[in-house]
Design a protein around this motif. Structure first.
Motif, PDB file in Angstrom:
ATOM      1  N   UNK A 348      44.905  37.404  31.812  1.00 57.13           N
ATOM      2  CA  UNK A 348      46.015  37.951  31.578  1.00 57.13           C
ATOM      3  C   UNK A 348      46.393  38.962  32.391  1.00 57.13           C
ATOM      4  N   UNK A 349      46.580  38.827  33.525  1.00 58.53           N
ATOM      5  CA  UNK A 349      47.183  39.902  34.557  1.00 58.53           C
ATOM      6  C   UNK A 349      48.368  39.490  35.455  1.00 58.53           C
ATOM      7  N   UNK A 357      49.803  42.286  44.081  1.00 57.60           N
ATOM      8  CA  UNK A 357      49.252  43.654  44.253  1.00 57.60           C
ATOM      9  C   UNK A 357      47.711  43.578  44.897  1.00 57.60           C
ATOM     10  N   UNK A 358      46.923  42.623  44.552  1.00 59.30           N
ATOM     11  CA  UNK A 358      45.534  42.262  44.933  1.00 59.30           C
ATOM     12  C   UNK A 358      45.619  42.304  46.850  1.00 59.30           C
ATOM     13  N   UNK A 359      46.583  41.679  47.430  1.00 55.84           N
ATOM     14  CA  UNK A 359      46.892  41.313  48.779  1.00 55.84           C
ATOM     15  C   UNK A 359      47.101  42.704  49.613  1.00 55.84           C
ATOM     16  N   UNK A 360      47.305  43.810  48.585  1.00 56.84           N
ATOM     17  CA  UNK A 360      47.719  44.859  49.333  1.00 56.84           C
ATOM     18  C   UNK A 360      46.428  45.933  49.525  1.00 56.84           C
ATOM     19  N   UNK A 361      45.250  45.249  49.061  1.00 57.89           N
ATOM     20  CA  UNK A 361      43.947  45.982  49.171  1.00 57.89           C
ATOM     21  C   UNK A 361      43.525  45.781  50.573  1.00 57.89           C
ATOM     22  N   UNK A 362      42.828  46.618  51.169  1.00 56.66           N
ATOM     23  CA  UNK A 362      42.090  46.279  52.555  1.00 56.66           C
ATOM     24  C   UNK A 362      41.192  45.385  52.342  1.00 56.66           C
ATOM     25  N   UNK A 363      41.124  44.242  53.546  1.00 55.81           N
ATOM     26  CA  UNK A 363      40.125  43.162  53.233  1.00 55.81           C
ATOM     27  C   UNK A 363      38.514  43.515  53.549  1.00 55.81           C
ATOM     28  N   UNK A 364      38.332  44.559  52.762  1.00 62.07           N
ATOM     29  CA  UNK A 364      36.862  45.008  53.136  1.00 62.07           C
ATOM     30  C   UNK A 364      35.897  45.487  51.611  1.00 62.07           C
ATOM     31  N   UNK A 395      48.179  50.205  35.565  1.00 68.97           N
ATOM     32  CA  UNK A 395      48.055  49.000  34.245  1.00 68.97           C
ATOM     33  C   UNK A 395      47.647  47.893  34.803  1.00 68.97           C
ATOM     34  N   UNK A 396      47.709  47.555  36.216  1.00 65.44           N
ATOM     35  CA  UNK A 396      47.161  46.364  36.764  1.00 65.44           C
ATOM     36  C   UNK A 396      45.719  46.502  36.698  1.00 65.44           C
ATOM     37  N   UNK A 397      45.205  47.486  37.071  1.00 62.66           N
ATOM     38  CA  UNK A 397      43.596  47.644  37.046  1.00 62.66           C
ATOM     39  C   UNK A 397      42.877  47.689  35.582  1.00 62.66           C
ATOM     40  N   UNK A 398      44.028  48.306  34.663  1.00 69.66           N
ATOM     41  CA  UNK A 398      43.610  48.414  33.271  1.00 69.66           C
ATOM     42  C   UNK A 398      43.509  47.076  32.801  1.00 69.66           C
ATOM     43  N   UNK A 402      40.056  45.288  31.345  1.00 63.37           N
ATOM     44  CA  UNK A 402      39.974  45.099  29.957  1.00 63.37           C
ATOM     45  C   UNK A 402      39.720  43.345  29.691  1.00 63.37           C
ATOM     46  N   UNK A 403      40.133  42.489  30.727  1.00 59.38           N
ATOM     47  CA  UNK A 403      39.757  41.069  30.893  1.00 59.38           C
ATOM     48  C   UNK A 403      38.537  40.952  31.114  1.00 59.38           C
ATOM     49  N   UNK A 404      38.095  41.598  32.184  1.00 63.15           N
ATOM     50  CA  UNK A 404      36.652  41.257  32.889  1.00 63.15           C
ATOM     51  C   UNK A 404      35.445  41.876  32.177  1.00 63.15           C
TER      52      UNK A 404
END
Length: 653
Positions: A348-349, A357-364, A395-398, A402-404
């Motif tokens: 539920x994200x 949004x995940x793709x904006x993280x560094x690939x490391x 709110x994305x990380x929350x 919460x799901x994980x």
């Protein structure tokens, strides 16, 4: 700097003189095959991130793809492989000489020796008792495949030896009509000759398959590898065996479908090749740029290489990791594959997935284990880097947290019991409905005509009574279902405050970090409460909240980072894949063994652990900390292009 290559088209980097503060590099003679241990532990790190299996297309009972083995060993003398592995002092110290004799006492090996001895005696073949031993002292190829647990259960041995010429001729002429242990499962053509495939039963549940032609022999560890469900010879297996037995060495060299696999014509004394499928343990999304590992042995020295695409690991991540780690691994991460996994799991994200949004993280990413108070192998620290353009919101990380991160849900036990009762009642009601339907059917006329009038009436009355009883039973079950529904509603209402309290999240600001965790610990009896912390540069997650709090101190410069504490062992200008402190690893493994093998419930395993492991761990603890790096992170030119480059081992003074 000690480096090596396994392909002539990749030049060996020129040696770089070490500075007074730079740790000396270690040759493979000292540290080489620790990579085998390393990749296995890296896999454990990846486990906690995400499970992504690489696809295979099995066509046999073993459910493996013969054309894509997970590990391949090419040996000029297979019998010497254990001896050559023990040329590495650390392995000799940890494994001792028991390693040399283990497989000689293996149950399958002894059973095969017994079968060959009996076969020779009963069929008057005059094979010597040392036949298998003599055959093994020859050039050989061993292919290994994982089973459902990722263990290398299945293997195929391909070997070439002069004595096999006689063996092959005798096997082809054997009559096996009355032999219970040896049966023929099929025949195949090799170089114009028709040869039998023999199934050798070692036990009621285990059998090998053997084929020989000319100077070559092939042995499969399980008959399921070459047969379909109906017991017929699999066509893919037939082609595989034909290639292994062929005289054409070039054809055998192209047997493995993986483009990263070296040709079998290598002349190294020993070569061990590992696919990403094995050392990533099916979690290739978090090791997308390392396709394979390779280890070669010549003249008392092991060398290593990694088959890579362009590595995306950002070396700055090491400055964000707390010091005094037992083991740390850094890897590229393909966030697009993680997004795909979240979609398939229906996480539920939605907002996070829609915004990419995940793709904006560094690939490391990195994962580390520690041995401080409260640390153990089940509570590693995960580290991820953010970029300046990161669009990941709180709110994305929350929502993801919460799901994980679920609670232990002990409070759900009364609800689970009612739900189980509802499922039982539904099954009973379905059975009663089926019985009522059957009773309502008119009886067979021909059967009723053979009965007398009174007996027919008695049969009709009996059926009518049964139907009435079943209708009463149906109504009773429906009432019980209604009662269960009401009980479930009442139980949920009663437990609602407890459920909300257990699932509530606490979001706080601690310095420059935002932290997220459950308001109540998810396992109160074990003081366990996972925690996520992030700022504009880095994300931390661990099942152990004290470990995350320790990591946050690194950003505030109130705790040293692992790069500083390594005293130059971690080179900020190189791609560091691993950092290992053997003394702390020994402590971690010892404590894990004690926790996993309770003395009361598992006395024999615990006794074996206490007898064998202390000396091994003491030997491991004597080794200096070391790191593994890649010199050239951008050796390849395209996303689908890979190249072999040396792995460089650095050891602390």
């Amino acid at each position: 700097m000690s480096t090596s290559t396994l392909t002539t088209d990749i030049p060996t980097p020129a040696p770089i003189p070490p500075s007074p503060n730079t740790p000396k590099p270690v040759s493979w003679k000292l540290k080489g095959t620790l990579t085998i241990v390393a990749v296995l532990l890296v896999a454990v790190a990846v486990f906690a991130w995400y499970r992504l299996r690489l696809p295979v297309q099995p066509d046999n009972q073993a459910e493996i793809s013969l054309g894509t083995p997970d590990v391949w060993i090419h040996s000029q003398n297979l019998a010497l492989l254990p001896h050559d592995l023990l040329q590495i002092p650390i392995l000799k110290s940890v494994l001792t000489e028991d390693f040399l004799y283990f497989y000689q006492q293996d149950v399958d090996w002894l059973s095969l020796q017994g079968a060959i001895r009996r076969l020779s005696f009963e069929h008057d073949l005059n094979w010597s008792d040392n036949l298998l031993k003599n055959i093994a002292a020859a050039p050989a190829d061993v292919y290994l495949w994982r089973d459902g647990t990722h263990a290398l259960r299945y293997w195929a041995l391909s070997i070439e030896r002069d004595p096999l010429l006689t063996v092959a001729q005798q096997l082809a002429q054997m009559k096996l009509v009355a032999d219970r242990q040896i049966t023929e499962v099929g025949r195949i053509k090799v170089d114009g000759d028709e040869i039998p495939l023999l199934k050798i039963a070692l036990s009621s549940q285990r059998s090998l398959v053997l084929a020989a032609h000319g100077k070559r022999l092939v042995l499969f560890s399980d008959s399921a590898m070459v047969s379909r469900d109906a017991g017929e010879l699999d066509t893919n297996a037939e082609a595989f065996v034909q290639t292994l037995l062929a005289k054409d060495a070039k054809a055998r060299g192209k047997l493995i479908n993986d483009s990263q696999a070296p040709e079998l014509s290598t002349t190294h004394a020993q070569t061990v090749w590992m696919s990403n499928r094995f050392f990533a343990q099916g979690y290739g999304a978090f090791m997308p740029d390392i396709q394979a590992l390779r280890f070669d042995y010549d003249n008392g020295r092991w060398t290593s290489q990694a088959n890579t695409r362009k590595i995306h690991v950002d070396s700055r991540i090491w400055a964000q990791i707390p010091a005094y780690a037992a083991w740390c691994a850094s890897t590229s991460i393909d966030w697009t594959q993680v997004e795909a996994a979240l979609k398939s799991a229906k996480a539920p994200v939605d907002q996070m997935l829609e915004s990419k949004a995940l793709e904006s993280l560094a690939p490391t990413g990195a994962v580390c284990w520690y041995t401080e108070a409260g640390d153990d192998v089940s509570k590693p620290l995960f580290i991820g880097l953010r970029t300046e353009k990161s669009t990941l919101k709180t709110e994305d990380l929350t929502a993801l947290f919460n799901w994980g991160v679920s609670t232990n849900r002990d409070y759900y036990q009364p609800i689970r019991e009612i739900q189980a009762k509802k499922r039982q009642l539904a099954a009973q009601l379905q059975a009663v409905n089926d019985e009522i339907k059957a009773l309502k059917k008119s009886p067979d006329r021909s059967e009723m005509q053979d009965l007398g009038k009174e007996e027919r009436a008695a049969r009709e009355q009996e059926r009518s009574d049964q139907l009435a009883a079943k209708k009463v039973e149906k109504e009773d079950l429906k009432k019980q279902q209604d009662d269960a529904r009401e009980a479930l509603i009442a139980a949920k209402q009663k437990l609602d405050p407890e459920i909300k309290a257990a699932e509530a999240l606490t979001t706080q600001q601690q310095g420059g970090f935002t932290t997220i965790k459950r308001t109540l610990e998810i396992l109160p009896t074990q003081s366990t409460n996972p925690m996520l912390a992030f700022n504009n540069q880095v994300l931390y997650f661990s099942p152990s909240s004290p470990l995350v709090e320790r990591a946050m101190k690194v950003a505030d410069q109130r705790y040293p980072n692992v790069q500083e504490a390594s005293k130059g062992l971690i080179d900020p200008k190189a791609v560091t894949l691993l950092y290992v402190n053997p003394a702390k690893v020994a402590t971690l493994m010892t404590e894990t063994g004690h926790d996993a093998l309770p003395q009361k419930s598992l006395p024999r395993l615990r006794a074996a652990f206490d007898y064998h492991m202390p000396s091994r761990m003491s030997a491991l603890a004597q080794q200096a900390p070391f790191a593994v790096t890649l010199k050239n992170a951008s050796v390849s030119t395209g996303n689908d292009t890979t190249a072999w480059q040396p792995m460089i081992w650095h050891s602390a003074p």
